[in-house]
Design a protein around this motif. Structure first.
Motif, PDB file in Angstrom:
ATOM      1  N   GLY A  25     -52.608 -25.785  51.717  1.00  0.00           N
ATOM      2  CA  GLY A  25     -52.277 -25.163  52.994  1.00  0.00           C
ATOM      3  C   GLY A  25     -51.020 -24.306  52.951  1.00  0.00           C
ATOM      4  N   ILE A  26     -50.684 -23.773  51.778  1.00  0.00           N
ATOM      5  CA  ILE A  26     -49.480 -22.960  51.620  1.00  0.00           C
ATOM      6  C   ILE A  26     -49.860 -21.490  51.770  1.00  0.00           C
ATOM      7  CG2 ILE A  26     -47.590 -22.330  50.070  1.00  0.00           C
ATOM      8  CD1 ILE A  26     -48.220 -25.047  48.594  1.00  0.00           C
ATOM      9  N   GLU A  27     -49.265 -20.821  52.765  1.00  0.00           N
ATOM     10  CA  GLU A  27     -49.528 -19.394  52.934  1.00  0.00           C
ATOM     11  C   GLU A  27     -48.787 -18.618  51.852  1.00  0.00           C
ATOM     12  OE1 GLU A  27     -49.095 -17.808  56.851  1.00  0.00           O
ATOM     13  OE2 GLU A  27     -49.921 -19.620  57.766  1.00  0.00           O
ATOM     14  N   TYR A  28     -49.419 -17.598  51.320  1.00  0.00           N
ATOM     15  CA  TYR A  28     -48.814 -16.816  50.256  1.00  0.00           C
ATOM     16  C   TYR A  28     -49.292 -15.385  50.317  1.00  0.00           C
ATOM     17  CZ  TYR A  28     -53.324 -17.428  47.901  1.00  0.00           C
ATOM     18  OH  TYR A  28     -54.656 -17.427  47.598  1.00  0.00           O
ATOM     19  N   THR A  29     -48.511 -14.516  49.710  1.00  0.00           N
ATOM     20  CA  THR A  29     -48.852 -13.109  49.575  1.00  0.00           C
ATOM     21  C   THR A  29     -49.127 -12.866  48.103  1.00  0.00           C
ATOM     22  OG1 THR A  29     -47.357 -12.574  51.374  1.00  0.00           O
ATOM     23  CG2 THR A  29     -48.019 -10.762  49.943  1.00  0.00           C
ATOM     24  N   THR A  30     -50.159 -12.088  47.804  1.00  0.00           N
ATOM     25  CA  THR A  30     -50.468 -11.814  46.404  1.00  0.00           C
ATOM     26  C   THR A  30     -50.164 -10.364  46.046  1.00  0.00           C
ATOM     27  OG1 THR A  30     -52.757 -11.224  46.873  1.00  0.00           O
ATOM     28  CG2 THR A  30     -52.318 -13.518  46.313  1.00  0.00           C
ATOM     29  N   TYR A  31     -49.803 -10.154  44.821  1.00  0.00           N
ATOM     30  CA  TYR A  31     -49.580  -8.833  44.252  1.00  0.00           C
ATOM     31  C   TYR A  31     -50.129  -8.849  42.827  1.00  0.00           C
ATOM     32  CZ  TYR A  31     -46.244  -8.183  48.009  1.00  0.00           C
ATOM     33  OH  TYR A  31     -45.660  -8.077  49.235  1.00  0.00           O
ATOM     34  N   LEU A  32     -50.740  -7.756  42.447  1.00  0.00           N
ATOM     35  CA  LEU A  32     -51.218  -7.628  41.073  1.00  0.00           C
ATOM     36  C   LEU A  32     -50.025  -7.188  40.220  1.00  0.00           C
ATOM     37  CD1 LEU A  32     -53.749  -7.782  39.332  1.00  0.00           C
ATOM     38  CD2 LEU A  32     -54.121  -5.360  39.780  1.00  0.00           C
ATOM     39  N   ALA A  33     -49.547  -8.063  39.346  1.00  0.00           N
ATOM     40  CA  ALA A  33     -48.365  -7.769  38.534  1.00  0.00           C
ATOM     41  C   ALA A  33     -48.399  -8.591  37.253  1.00  0.00           C
ATOM     42  CB  ALA A  33     -47.106  -8.083  39.332  1.00  0.00           C
ATOM     43  N   LEU A  34     -47.414  -8.380  36.404  1.00  0.00           N
ATOM     44  CA  LEU A  34     -47.330  -9.090  35.128  1.00  0.00           C
ATOM     45  C   LEU A  34     -46.038  -9.885  35.050  1.00  0.00           C
ATOM     46  CD1 LEU A  34     -48.409  -6.177  32.773  1.00  0.00           C
ATOM     47  CD2 LEU A  34     -49.839  -7.982  33.709  1.00  0.00           C
ATOM     48  N   ASN A  35     -46.093 -11.026  34.373  1.00  0.00           N
ATOM     49  CA  ASN A  35     -44.865 -11.783  34.128  1.00  0.00           C
ATOM     50  C   ASN A  35     -44.331 -11.410  32.743  1.00  0.00           C
ATOM     51  OD1 ASN A  35     -46.045 -13.457  32.131  1.00  0.00           O
ATOM     52  ND2 ASN A  35     -46.621 -15.010  33.600  1.00  0.00           N
ATOM     53  N   PRO A  36     -43.174 -11.972  32.338  1.00  0.00           N
ATOM     54  CA  PRO A  36     -42.573 -11.547  31.064  1.00  0.00           C
ATOM     55  C   PRO A  36     -43.494 -11.675  29.850  1.00  0.00           C
ATOM     56  CG  PRO A  36     -40.980 -12.773  32.326  1.00  0.00           C
ATOM     57  CD  PRO A  36     -42.290 -12.882  33.058  1.00  0.00           C
ATOM     58  N   SER A  37     -44.425 -12.615  29.864  1.00  0.00           N
ATOM     59  CA  SER A  37     -45.337 -12.744  28.728  1.00  0.00           C
ATOM     60  C   SER A  37     -46.480 -11.747  28.806  1.00  0.00           C
ATOM     61  CB  SER A  37     -45.889 -14.169  28.657  1.00  0.00           C
ATOM     62  OG  SER A  37     -46.715 -14.432  29.777  1.00  0.00           O
ATOM     63  N   GLY A  38     -46.527 -10.973  29.875  1.00  0.00           N
ATOM     64  CA  GLY A  38     -47.585  -9.982  30.033  1.00  0.00           C
ATOM     65  C   GLY A  38     -48.862 -10.577  30.574  1.00  0.00           C
ATOM     66  N   LEU A  39     -48.797 -11.788  31.087  1.00  0.00           N
ATOM     67  CA  LEU A  39     -49.978 -12.469  31.607  1.00  0.00           C
ATOM     68  C   LEU A  39     -49.730 -12.914  33.040  1.00  0.00           C
ATOM     69  CD1 LEU A  39     -50.606 -14.741  28.493  1.00  0.00           C
ATOM     70  CD2 LEU A  39     -51.777 -12.597  29.044  1.00  0.00           C
TER      71      LEU A  39
END
Length: 190
Positions: A25-39
């Motif tokens: 039940g946690i509201e969240y916003t999503t974005y298409l992005a990469l983390n430092p490992s590229g994943l």
């Protein structure tokens, strides 16, 4: 503070985290992005960036104990068994069938594109181990009657050899958090 999830629509690791957030039940916003490992996924929550889906799931379990994704802390053996089931997918199977790995395997085998033959082999190998473990743990879900971190499976192989996984997944796929966060429902779906 806002919860932001950086994820890829077709990433099964991202899907696990989307489903866990929704289940809790946690509201969240999503974005298409990469983390430092590229994943992906990467979760931004309470001022911290967290990556790697198993670590994010454990974090969510600790910060939001309602709608638990692990058996009770009073049963460490059950928790370890759920983590072992999940590790078959998270550690033994999923990393080896990612796009970059499949492309590298193709390159080493002097093929073009993704090595789907290798992907099918590694998924079937992981699922065979999972199926064997289900003989001792399966109830309605992979571990008894509770939906857990071990129940986030996504497959693109012939499932004939894995009837127990099919049974579990037919139940899991009816859970609202799984339906709402399925890769086909995400922004950017091709």
């Amino acid at each position: 503070m806002a919860t932001i999830l950086y994820s890829g629509w077709n990433s099964s690791a991202s899907w696990r985290v989307r489903a866990a957030l929704t289940f809790k039940g946690i509201e969240y916003t999503t974005y298409l992005a990469l983390n430092p490992s590229g994943l992906v996924p990467t979760l931004f929550h309470n001022g911290y960036y967290l990556n790697q889906s198993p670590a994010i799931l454990e974090y969510l379990e600790e910060v939001y104990p309602s709608n638990p994704l692990l058996p009770s802390a009073t049963d460490p053996v059950a928790r370890a068994r759920v983590r072992a089931l999940a590790a078959i997918i998270y550690c033994d199977t999923h990393p080896l069938q990612n796009k970059s790995v499949l492309e590298k395997v193709s390159e080493l085998r002097r093929k073009t594109g993704r090595d789907e033959e290798f992907a099918q082999w590694i998924i079937a190998k992981g699922f065979a181990a999972y199926e064997t473990m289900l003989e001792k743990t399966m109830g309605t879900f992979s571990y008894g009657e509770q939906f857990t971190i071990a129940d986030y499976l996504r497959y693109v192989v012939d499932m004939t050899a894995f009837p127990k996984i099919q049974q579990v997944m037919s139940r899991v796929n009816e859970i609202p958090c799984i339906k709402l966060t399925h890769p086909s429902t995400q922004d950017g779906v091709e």
